[in-house]
Motif scaffolding. Structure first.
Motif, short mmCIF file in Angstrom:
data_model
loop_
_atom_site.label_atom_id
_atom_site.label_comp_id
_atom_site.label_asym_id
_atom_site.label_seq_id
_atom_site.Cartn_x
_atom_site.Cartn_y
_atom_site.Cartn_z
N ALA A 35 0.84 -1.20 0.00
CA ALA A 35 0.00 0.00 0.00
C ALA A 35 0.88 1.25 0.00
O ALA A 35 0.58 2.24 -0.68
CB ALA A 35 -0.93 -0.01 1.20
N THR A 93 3.81 5.91 -5.37
CA THR A 93 3.61 6.07 -6.81
C THR A 93 2.69 7.26 -7.09
O THR A 93 2.95 8.05 -7.99
CB THR A 93 3.01 4.79 -7.42
OG1 THR A 93 3.84 3.71 -7.06
CG2 THR A 93 2.92 4.89 -8.93
N ALA A 94 1.64 7.39 -6.29
CA ALA A 94 0.72 8.52 -6.49
C ALA A 94 1.47 9.83 -6.30
O ALA A 94 1.29 10.78 -7.08
CB ALA A 94 -0.46 8.40 -5.53
N ASP A 137 3.87 1.50 -1.28
CA ASP A 137 4.41 1.65 -2.63
C ASP A 137 3.43 2.41 -3.52
O ASP A 137 3.80 3.28 -4.28
CB ASP A 137 4.66 0.27 -3.27
CG ASP A 137 5.93 -0.36 -2.72
OD1 ASP A 137 6.61 0.33 -1.95
OD2 ASP A 137 6.20 -1.53 -3.05
N ARG A 138 2.14 2.04 -3.37
CA ARG A 138 1.13 2.69 -4.20
C ARG A 138 1.02 4.17 -3.86
O ARG A 138 0.88 5.01 -4.73
CB ARG A 138 -0.23 1.98 -4.06
CG ARG A 138 -0.32 0.73 -4.94
CD ARG A 138 -1.74 0.34 -5.17
NE ARG A 138 -2.37 -0.12 -3.94
CZ ARG A 138 -2.36 -1.39 -3.53
NH1 ARG A 138 -1.78 -2.29 -4.28
NH2 ARG A 138 -2.94 -1.74 -2.41
N GLU A 139 1.10 4.49 -2.54
CA GLU A 139 1.05 5.90 -2.15
C GLU A 139 2.26 6.64 -2.71
O GLU A 139 2.14 7.75 -3.21
CB GLU A 139 1.03 6.03 -0.63
CG GLU A 139 -0.39 5.96 -0.07
CD GLU A 139 -0.40 5.79 1.43
OE1 GLU A 139 0.49 6.34 2.09
OE2 GLU A 139 -1.29 5.07 1.93
#
Ligand SMILES: Cc1cc2nc3c(=O)[nH]c(=O)nc-3n(C[C@H](O)[C@H](O)[C@H](O)COP(=O)(O)O)c2cc1C
Length: 223
Positions: A2, A8-9, A4-6
Motif C-alpha cells: 500500500a 507512486t501517487a 508503494d502505491r502511495e
C-alpha cells in the motif's frame, strides 16, 4: 505494498505535463482539409526532433466488440488518408476483417500536440502491399514471413529454429511477399488537432467530413 502505491501517487503528482515551451496554433489559418494540416504538423515534429513522430496508436474493434489498441508505424499520408501495413493473420488484421472502424492517435509530447483520426481502414491493392513489404529491412521481412504474430511463444529458441528455413526461402526468392501482408488505407471521417497549453487553455480543431460533399467542416472545441 500500500505504501508503494502511495509513493507512486506522489511520484505521479510531482511529474510535469505540458511544461512547454509549446508552439502556437491558430485554427483560423488552418487549411480546408486535415491531411494538409497533419503533414505540416508532422514536418514540424520531425524538425523539432520529436522522437518517433511516425509512431501512432492504432485502435481497432474485436469481433466481440471490444476495443484493442497498439502502437504501429505510419507508412505514408496523402489526400486519400493514412497508411499502415500489417498481416491479415495478426490480431489487428483479424479485427480489421471483422470491422473497418479504426482510430489513429499521435502524441508529439515535445510539442504538447495530439492528433486523433477516426475512420475506416481498407486493404489496398496487392501491388502496393508488395511494395511496402519489399521496402522493409531484411530482419523485418524475415519476422513477417515467420508469421504467428501474437501467438503464444513456448520457447524463444523456436524463433531461431524457424528463421533458418525462412532465410533460405528469401535467399532463393528475394522478391517473396507473404499473401497476408497488406497495406491499409485509413479514410478519415473526423480528425482532431489538439495543441496543449501550460495554462490548460488548450486549442482544439476538429475536421468532420461532410456527407457526400467531399468537403470538411471545421469546428473549434472547448478545451
Ligand atoms: C514504437 C513501436 C512500433 C511498432 N511498430 C510496429 C509495426 O510497424 N508493425 C507491427 O506489426 N507491430 C509494431 N509494433 C508492435 C505492436 O504494437 C503490436 O505489439 C503488434 O503489432 C501485435 O499486435 P496485434 O496482436 O494487435 O496484431 C510496434 C510497437 C512499438 C512500441
Amino acid at each position: 505494498m500500500a505504501e508503494d502505491r502511495e509513493d507512486t501517487a506522489g511520484l505521479l503528482r510531482g511529474l510535469a505535463v505540458l511544461a512547454g515551451p509549446l508552439p502556437e496554433f491558430d485554427p483560423g489559418a488552418a487549411p480546408e482539409e486535415p491531411t494538409a494540416l497533419f503533414t505540416a504538423w508532422l514536418a514540424h515534429a520531425v524538425a523539432a526532433g520529436v522522437v518517433e513522430p511516425h509512431a501512432m496508436t492504432l485502435s481497432t474493434v474485436t469481433p466481440e466488440g471490444r476495443p484493442e489498441a497498439r502502437v504501429l508505424i505510419l507508412k505514408s499520408v496523402d489526400a486519400a488518408g493514412w497508411r499502415f501495413a500489417a498481416s491479415t493473420a495478426s490480431g489487428k488484421g483479424r479485427d480489421l476483417a471483422h470491422s473497418p472502424h479504426v482510430a489513429l492517435t499521435f502524441h508529439w509530447r515535445e510539442l504538447g500536440r495530439q492528433v486523433r483520426v477516426s475512420g475506416r481502414a481498407a486493404a489496398e491493392d496487392p501491388a502496393r502491399s508488395a511494395a511496402d513489404f519489399r521496402a522493409r529491412s531484411a530482419s523485418a521481412r524475415e519476422l513477417a514471413l515467420l508469421g504467428r504474430q501474437s501467438q503464444v511463444l513456448a520457447d524463444p529458441a523456436d524463433i531461431d529454429r524457424e528463421l533458418g528455413p525462412v532465410r533460405e526461402r528469401l535467399a532463393a526468392d528475394p522478391g517473396l511477399v507473404p499473401t497476408e501482408w497488406t497495406s491499409y488505407l485509413v479514410a478519415a471521417d473526423a480528425v482532431e488537432f489538439w495543441q496543449g497549453a501550460a495554462d490548460r487553455r488548450h486549442t482544439r480543431l476538429r475536421y468532420t467530413r461532410e456527407p457526400g460533399a467531399g468537403t470538411w467542416r471545421r469546428d473549434c472545441l472547448w478545451p
